[in-house]
Design a protein around this motif. Structure first.
Motif, PDB file in Angstrom:
ATOM      1  N   GLU A 138       0.828  -1.212   0.000  1.00 46.68           N
ATOM      2  CA  GLU A 138       0.000   0.000   0.000  1.00 46.68           C
ATOM      3  C   GLU A 138       0.860   1.260   0.000  1.00 46.68           C
ATOM      4  O   GLU A 138       0.330   2.374  -0.012  1.00 46.68           O
ATOM      5  CB  GLU A 138      -0.918   0.016   1.230  1.00 46.68           C
ATOM      6  N   THR A 139       2.174   1.108   0.041  1.00 45.42           N
ATOM      7  CA  THR A 139       3.045   2.272   0.117  1.00 45.42           C
ATOM      8  C   THR A 139       2.902   3.172  -1.111  1.00 45.42           C
ATOM      9  O   THR A 139       2.673   2.694  -2.228  1.00 45.42           O
ATOM     10  CB  THR A 139       4.512   1.844   0.269  1.00 45.42           C
ATOM     11  N   ASN A 140       3.072   4.467  -0.897  1.00 43.17           N
ATOM     12  CA  ASN A 140       3.084   5.435  -1.999  1.00 43.17           C
ATOM     13  C   ASN A 140       4.498   5.706  -2.473  1.00 43.17           C
ATOM     14  O   ASN A 140       4.695   6.518  -3.386  1.00 43.17           O
ATOM     15  CB  ASN A 140       2.414   6.743  -1.561  1.00 43.17           C
ATOM     16  N   THR A 141       5.486   5.057  -1.849  1.00 48.34           N
ATOM     17  CA  THR A 141       6.886   5.251  -2.214  1.00 48.34           C
ATOM     18  C   THR A 141       7.559   3.901  -2.435  1.00 48.34           C
ATOM     19  O   THR A 141       8.560   3.586  -1.788  1.00 48.34           O
ATOM     20  CB  THR A 141       7.632   6.032  -1.120  1.00 48.34           C
ATOM     21  N   PRO A 142       7.004   3.068  -3.338  1.00 42.99           N
ATOM     22  CA  PRO A 142       7.574   1.734  -3.534  1.00 42.99           C
ATOM     23  C   PRO A 142       9.017   1.782  -4.001  1.00 42.99           C
ATOM     24  O   PRO A 142       9.368   2.679  -4.752  1.00 42.99           O
ATOM     25  CB  PRO A 142       6.662   1.132  -4.601  1.00 42.99           C
ATOM     26  N   PRO A 143       9.862   0.868  -3.543  1.00 41.88           N
ATOM     27  CA  PRO A 143       9.550  -0.304  -2.722  1.00 41.88           C
ATOM     28  C   PRO A 143       9.629  -0.018  -1.215  1.00 41.88           C
ATOM     29  O   PRO A 143       9.560  -0.943  -0.430  1.00 41.88           O
ATOM     30  CB  PRO A 143      10.657  -1.276  -3.135  1.00 41.88           C
ATOM     31  N   TYR A 144       9.762   1.245  -0.871  1.00 44.51           N
ATOM     32  CA  TYR A 144      10.046   1.594   0.526  1.00 44.51           C
ATOM     33  C   TYR A 144       8.779   1.796   1.342  1.00 44.51           C
ATOM     34  O   TYR A 144       7.796   2.366   0.848  1.00 44.51           O
ATOM     35  CB  TYR A 144      10.915   2.846   0.588  1.00 44.51           C
ATOM     36  N   CYS A 145       8.821   1.373   2.583  1.00 44.79           N
ATOM     37  CA  CYS A 145       7.704   1.582   3.502  1.00 44.79           C
ATOM     38  C   CYS A 145       7.534   3.073   3.756  1.00 44.79           C
ATOM     39  O   CYS A 145       8.513   3.789   3.966  1.00 44.79           O
ATOM     40  CB  CYS A 145       8.005   0.862   4.819  1.00 44.79           C
ATOM     41  N   ASP A 146       6.293   3.537   3.709  1.00 44.69           N
ATOM     42  CA  ASP A 146       6.004   4.939   4.045  1.00 44.69           C
ATOM     43  C   ASP A 146       5.040   5.049   5.225  1.00 44.69           C
ATOM     44  O   ASP A 146       4.482   6.109   5.471  1.00 44.69           O
ATOM     45  CB  ASP A 146       5.445   5.685   2.822  1.00 44.69           C
ATOM     46  N   GLY A 147       4.837   3.925   5.916  1.00 41.37           N
ATOM     47  CA  GLY A 147       3.954   3.933   7.074  1.00 41.37           C
ATOM     48  C   GLY A 147       2.503   3.616   6.737  1.00 41.37           C
ATOM     49  O   GLY A 147       1.665   3.542   7.633  1.00 41.37           O
ATOM     50  N   SER A 148       2.200   3.395   5.468  1.00 38.45           N
ATOM     51  CA  SER A 148       0.816   3.124   5.053  1.00 38.45           C
ATOM     52  C   SER A 148       0.258   1.860   5.687  1.00 38.45           C
ATOM     53  O   SER A 148      -0.958   1.720   5.799  1.00 38.45           O
ATOM     54  CB  SER A 148       0.718   3.017   3.526  1.00 38.45           C
ATOM     55  N   HIS A 149       1.131   0.934   6.095  1.00 42.09           N
ATOM     56  CA  HIS A 149       0.636  -0.318   6.696  1.00 42.09           C
ATOM     57  C   HIS A 149      -0.079  -0.053   8.016  1.00 42.09           C
ATOM     58  O   HIS A 149      -0.802  -0.911   8.500  1.00 42.09           O
ATOM     59  CB  HIS A 149       1.789  -1.295   6.923  1.00 42.09           C
ATOM     60  N   ASN A 150       0.120   1.125   8.573  1.00 41.60           N
ATOM     61  CA  ASN A 150      -0.550   1.484   9.838  1.00 41.60           C
ATOM     62  C   ASN A 150      -1.967   1.993   9.607  1.00 41.60           C
ATOM     63  O   ASN A 150      -2.718   2.164  10.567  1.00 41.60           O
ATOM     64  CB  ASN A 150       0.251   2.551  10.596  1.00 41.60           C
ATOM     65  N   ASN A 151      -2.321   2.252   8.354  1.00 44.08           N
ATOM     66  CA  ASN A 151      -3.650   2.826   8.072  1.00 44.08           C
ATOM     67  C   ASN A 151      -4.737   1.754   8.107  1.00 44.08           C
ATOM     68  O   ASN A 151      -4.530   0.629   7.868  1.00 44.08           O
ATOM     69  CB  ASN A 151      -3.654   3.524   6.710  1.00 44.08           C
TER      70      ASN A 151
END
Ligand code: FES
Length: 76
Positions: free
Chosen positions: A63-76
Motif C-alpha cells: 500500500e506504500t506510496n513510495t515503492p519499494p520503501y515503507c512509508d507507514g501506510s501499513h498502519n492505516n
C-alpha cells in the motif's frame, strides 16, 4: 488479506545488485519476488537498484506510496 506479515522488512541493499520487489503479495520471499506472480497471473515485480549501499525498510503491505520503501501506510 491472508495471515502473512504486513510489517516492513529491513534489508541491506547493495549498489552492485538489482532487486525485484514483490508487488503482488504472493511471494513467499517477502519483500522480494519469488516468481509466484506467474502462477497467480498477478502483477510482476518492480525492479530497482540503489546508488549507494544502504539499509532500508521495504514495504510488504503493498500500500506504500513510495515503492519499494515503507512509508507507514501499513498502519492505516
Ligand atoms: S509495509 Fe509499511 S507501507 Fe507497506
Amino acid at each position: 488479506m491472508s495471515d502473512k506479515n504486513y510489517n516492513p522488512i529491513q534489508v541491506d541493499l547493495k549498489t552492485d545488485r538489482r532487486y525485484s520487489w514483490c508487488t503482488c503479495s504472493f511471494s513467499n520471499e517477502q519483500p522480494f519476488c519469488d516468481g509466484s506472480h506467474k502462477a497467480n497471473k498477478a502483477t510482476p515485480p518492480m525492479v530497482f537498484e540503489v546508488k549507494e549501499d544502504r539499509e532500508a525498510w521495504l514495504c510488504t503491505c503493498k500500500e506504500t506510496n513510495t515503492p519499494p520503501y515503507c512509508d507507514g501506510s501499513h498502519n492505516n
